[in-house]
Write a protein that holds these residues in place. Structure first.
Motif, PDB file in Angstrom:
ATOM      1  N   GLU A 196       0.871  -1.233   0.090  1.00 43.36           N
ATOM      2  CA  GLU A 196      -0.132   0.094  -0.046  1.00 43.36           C
ATOM      3  C   GLU A 196       0.941   1.375   0.166  1.00 43.36           C
ATOM      4  N   HIS A 252     -12.387   1.790   2.871  1.00 42.71           N
ATOM      5  CA  HIS A 252     -11.261   2.439   2.014  1.00 42.71           C
ATOM      6  C   HIS A 252     -11.447   3.668   1.358  1.00 42.71           C
ATOM      7  N   GLU A 296     -12.736  -0.858  -3.981  1.00 42.27           N
ATOM      8  CA  GLU A 296     -11.769  -1.942  -3.882  1.00 42.27           C
ATOM      9  C   GLU A 296     -12.280  -3.093  -4.718  1.00 42.27           C
TER      10      GLU A 296
END
Length: 312
Positions: free
Chosen positions: A42, A69, A73
């Motif tokens: 990440e 998030h 995703e």
């Protein structure tokens, strides 16, 4: 969607054995807790719009705590099964299922009973606001806030793995390749989950051969016999073999071996799994059988391939 993503703070250094020498600037790589092998990567921000990406092999009862998030995703279940809860909605995923989770939506896994098989899954999160400047037509397909699901989405696997490769590998033109890989991934998932367009064949081909190739591409680890493949395509063994050789240029079993060796090469280059485990993962009966097929295809044993890949 690894368990570590539910944390508010980055994982500790002990959780990230590769963090001291991450190959791609701005990215942090580590093995998530509870995962047997694979990688999670990440970044606080990448010009491609990619936020995180990973491919993991985990035990059946692998748990992901509730998290969310800032971007969409895309999660693809490649092997095994998992159960998820998305803001109250319960969804059970089987191999080949793809789920797109919108920004800000809380989600977590639901504990599974004892038993079952190991899980294999891949995922990537993309900030489509970054992508909008380059590809507004793609970003426009992702308005709304609902979870999107496709039950037959293995076609997205190569694009997901390409994104993993461009983050994990220290390759020339990495930023350019990463942006291209992210765009291809979004194209693939938009085809599967976005507004449907009618697909048109550009070249003629027998539908049974196309179906056989899809089966071998997607289920390369299965113990295929020609009789089973022919039955799945509603043809006799002789007729399928004739059509397959005429269109593909090789028999179905030779094609299957290529798929297995190609996947083994990917795993050797991107994971720390043993050669024996990789052999079993891709469908070979032993590491010796893999080594023979690998040498015929690449001219070197799997261990040499892994060593050379690490130096590239």
């Amino acid at each position: 969607m690894a368990e570590t993503l539910g944390r508010q703070q980055p994982a500790q250094e002990a959780d990230r054995p590769g963090s001291a020498a991450d190959p791609t600037p701005g990215w942090r790589l580590w093995l998530p807790p509870g995962v047997e092998s694979g990688v999670h990567a990440e970044t606080p921000g990448d010009p491609s719009g990619l936020l995180h990406v990973g491919e993991n092999w985990a035990v059946p009862r692998h748990r992901v705590v509730e998290h969310r998030h800032p971007g969409w995703e895309f999660y693809l279940q490649l092997h095994g099964g998992s159960s998820w809860r998305f803001a109250g909605r319960h969804l059970r995923l089987a191999p080949g299922w793809l789920v797109a989770v919108p920004p800000g939506l809380p989600h977590r896994t639901v504990p599974r009973p004892e038993g079952g098989v190991r899980q294999h899954f891949a995922y990537a999160a993309v900030d489509l606001r970054v992508l909008r400047a380059r590809r507004p037509e793609l970003a426009a397909a992702w308005t709304g806030a609902g979870v999107r699901v496709c039950a037959d989405a293995r076609a997205a696997a190569p694009a997901l793995r390409a994104v993993v490769r461009e983050v994990v590998g220290d390759l020339p033109f990495g930023a350019v390749a990463r942006a291209a890989a992210v765009e291809l991934l979004v194209v693939e998932v938009t085809r599967l989950l976005g507004p449907r367009a009618t697909a048109r064949r550009r070249l003629p081909g027998h539908p049974a051969v196309a179906h056989a190739r899809r089966l071998l591409d997607e289920q390369y680890a299965a113990a295929w016999r020609l009789a089973d493949l022919a039955a799945a395509c509603a043809l006799s063994r002789t007729r399928l073999a004739e059509l397959f050789v005429a269109e593909v240029g090789q028999p179905p079993y030779a094609y299957l071996l290529e798929r297995r060796v190609e996947r083994a090469a990917e795993l050797l280059a991107t994971t720390g799994a043993s050669v024996a485990r990789i052999a079993a993962e891709v469908g070979f009966s032993s590491h010796t059988q893999l080594a023979r097929a690998f040498r015929r295809r690449h001219g070197c044993p799997p261990t040499r391939w892994r060593h050379d890949a690490a130096r590239r």
